[in-house]
Design a protein around this motif. Structure first.
Motif, PDB file in Angstrom:
ATOM      1  N   ILE A 223      69.238   3.941  41.471  1.00  0.00           N
ATOM      2  CA  ILE A 223      70.076   2.807  41.874  1.00  0.00           C
ATOM      3  C   ILE A 223      71.380   3.333  42.473  1.00  0.00           C
ATOM      4  O   ILE A 223      71.821   4.440  42.168  1.00  0.00           O
ATOM      5  N   VAL A 224      71.969   2.533  43.332  1.00  0.00           N
ATOM      6  CA  VAL A 224      73.341   2.756  43.777  1.00  0.00           C
ATOM      7  C   VAL A 224      74.069   1.448  43.520  1.00  0.00           C
ATOM      8  O   VAL A 224      73.778   0.441  44.155  1.00  0.00           O
TER       9      VAL A 224
ATOM     10  N   ALA B 189      63.948   0.622  47.991  1.00  0.00           N
ATOM     11  CA  ALA B 189      64.348  -0.383  47.001  1.00  0.00           C
ATOM     12  C   ALA B 189      65.856  -0.341  46.770  1.00  0.00           C
ATOM     13  O   ALA B 189      66.499  -1.368  46.544  1.00  0.00           O
ATOM     14  N   VAL B 190      66.423   0.864  46.846  1.00  0.00           N
ATOM     15  CA  VAL B 190      67.872   1.020  46.673  1.00  0.00           C
ATOM     16  C   VAL B 190      68.603   0.405  47.862  1.00  0.00           C
ATOM     17  O   VAL B 190      69.613  -0.293  47.688  1.00  0.00           O
TER      18      VAL B 190
ATOM     19  N   ILE C 280      67.565  -2.026  49.855  1.00  0.00           N
ATOM     20  CA  ILE C 280      67.445  -3.488  49.780  1.00  0.00           C
ATOM     21  C   ILE C 280      68.472  -4.047  48.795  1.00  0.00           C
ATOM     22  O   ILE C 280      69.201  -5.003  49.077  1.00  0.00           O
ATOM     23  N   THR C 281      68.530  -3.412  47.631  1.00  0.00           N
ATOM     24  CA  THR C 281      69.427  -3.882  46.572  1.00  0.00           C
ATOM     25  C   THR C 281      70.892  -3.744  46.969  1.00  0.00           C
ATOM     26  O   THR C 281      71.707  -4.630  46.719  1.00  0.00           O
TER      27      THR C 281
ATOM     28  N   VAL D  88      61.255  -3.035  43.560  1.00  0.00           N
ATOM     29  CA  VAL D  88      62.458  -3.653  44.131  1.00  0.00           C
ATOM     30  C   VAL D  88      63.126  -4.551  43.084  1.00  0.00           C
ATOM     31  O   VAL D  88      64.349  -4.535  42.917  1.00  0.00           O
TER      32      VAL D  88
ATOM     33  N   THR E  63      64.868  -2.489  40.517  1.00  0.00           N
ATOM     34  CA  THR E  63      66.104  -1.927  41.053  1.00  0.00           C
ATOM     35  C   THR E  63      67.223  -2.974  41.050  1.00  0.00           C
ATOM     36  O   THR E  63      68.372  -2.675  40.717  1.00  0.00           O
ATOM     37  N   LYS E  64      66.865  -4.214  41.383  1.00  0.00           N
ATOM     38  CA  LYS E  64      67.866  -5.289  41.386  1.00  0.00           C
ATOM     39  C   LYS E  64      68.355  -5.573  39.963  1.00  0.00           C
ATOM     40  O   LYS E  64      69.555  -5.735  39.715  1.00  0.00           O
TER      41      LYS E  64
ATOM     42  N   THR F  12      70.532  -2.679  38.747  1.00  0.00           N
ATOM     43  CA  THR F  12      71.832  -2.664  39.431  1.00  0.00           C
ATOM     44  C   THR F  12      72.741  -3.770  38.879  1.00  0.00           C
ATOM     45  O   THR F  12      73.927  -3.540  38.621  1.00  0.00           O
TER      46      THR F  12
ATOM     47  N   LEU G  49      71.647 -10.755  43.014  1.00  0.00           N
ATOM     48  CA  LEU G  49      70.502  -9.899  42.674  1.00  0.00           C
ATOM     49  C   LEU G  49      69.549 -10.557  41.672  1.00  0.00           C
ATOM     50  O   LEU G  49      68.410 -10.130  41.529  1.00  0.00           O
TER      51      LEU G  49
END
Lengths: 123, 134
Positions: A46-47, A77-78, A80-81, B36, B39-40, B43, B112
């Motif tokens: 993640i970022v 995925a990172v 997109i997020t 995905v 990841t959301k 985050t 998110l």
């Protein structure tokens, strides 16, 4: 000089570690008179806004020190997020992988004097 | 599937933010969210855990499930007994920051996740609940 620094982030960094990387890298750029920094974040899962800010800071600081920063290997995925989070990392150059990142750094720091050591692979 | 608490974590220092991310990831994988979506969720957990630690003076994160046989949800609840937020609307706005950060924590996590609830009382604390449906 044409020295490039390569950084690979391999661990899930806590905030202080991220700050330390930012400081260490900025010092290293000045010390080694680097013309470019390549940051490989392909292992980062993640970022968040903190890491994103750190990456943007490194790019800005390196620019002031006459070096370019290229971020490589961001997982889809990172990406997109990150955009949904609201960070588009303005001012940070990116490339898909290390190879094209290095090619980008070479072209960015190409000064018209004698061309440097590279005759290597183009992407 | 009735609502069920999966895990409660203490958020006291920046290293707990890393643990919050890891546990959110663990349960998101357990519930078979896509990469995905994982990841959301992770985050958002990172942003909100940081708020709890940095602005709330520490607190807790509760990971739970909700939903029915057809649809399931992963729910994260962050609670602190800090100063509270004076103007929630302002705090939700992108770019608003009191800490020199990006000011994306609240607004970003809302984007998110599927559901976002915030309850903040001055002098008493803040509770943020985010939910992601499968």
């Amino acid at each position: 000089m044409g020295v490039f620094l390569i950084v690979t982030i391999q661990v899930d960094m806590h905030d202080q570690l991220a700050m330390k990387l930012q400081d260490d890298l900025t010092s290293a750029i000045a010390k080694s008179e680097s013309r470019g920094v390549l940051i490989d974040i392909s292992s980062l899962e993640i970022v968040d806004s903190f890491i994103g800010r750190m990456l943007a800071n490194i790019a800005a600081m390196s620019r002031v020190l006459d070096a370019h920063t290229v971020l490589v290997g961001m997982q889809p995925a990172v990406a997109i997020t990150l955009v949904e989070l609201g960070m588009s990392l303005p001012g940070v150059r990116t490339a898909l992988n290390v190879e094209s990142g290095m090619a980008l750094l070479h072209s960015l720091s190409d000064h018209p004097k004698e061309s440097e050591e590279d005759a290597s692979s183009d992407t | 599937m009735p609502p069920r608490t999966l895990e409660t974590l203490t958020l006291a220092s920046v290293s707990d933010i890393v643990i919050a991310r890891q546990r959110a990831r663990h349960w998101a994988i357990e519930m078979k969210f896509s990469l995905v979506e994982q990841t959301k969720i992770v985050t958002a957990a990172s942003e909100l855990a940081r708020n709890t630690v940095e602005h709330g003076g520490g607190g807790t994160m509760v990971i739970s499930t909700d939903g029915n046989r057809i649809r399931q949800a992963l729910k994260l609840t962050f609670e602190d007994k800090g100063l509270g937020i004076a103007d929630v609307e302002q705090a939700m706005r992108d770019g608003f920051t009191t800490s020199g950060g990006m000011g994306l924590g609240l607004g970003g996590s809302k984007r998110l996740m599927n559901q976002f609830e915030i309850d903040s009382r001055l002098g008493q604390g803040t509770r943020v609940t985010v939910t992601r449906w499968k």
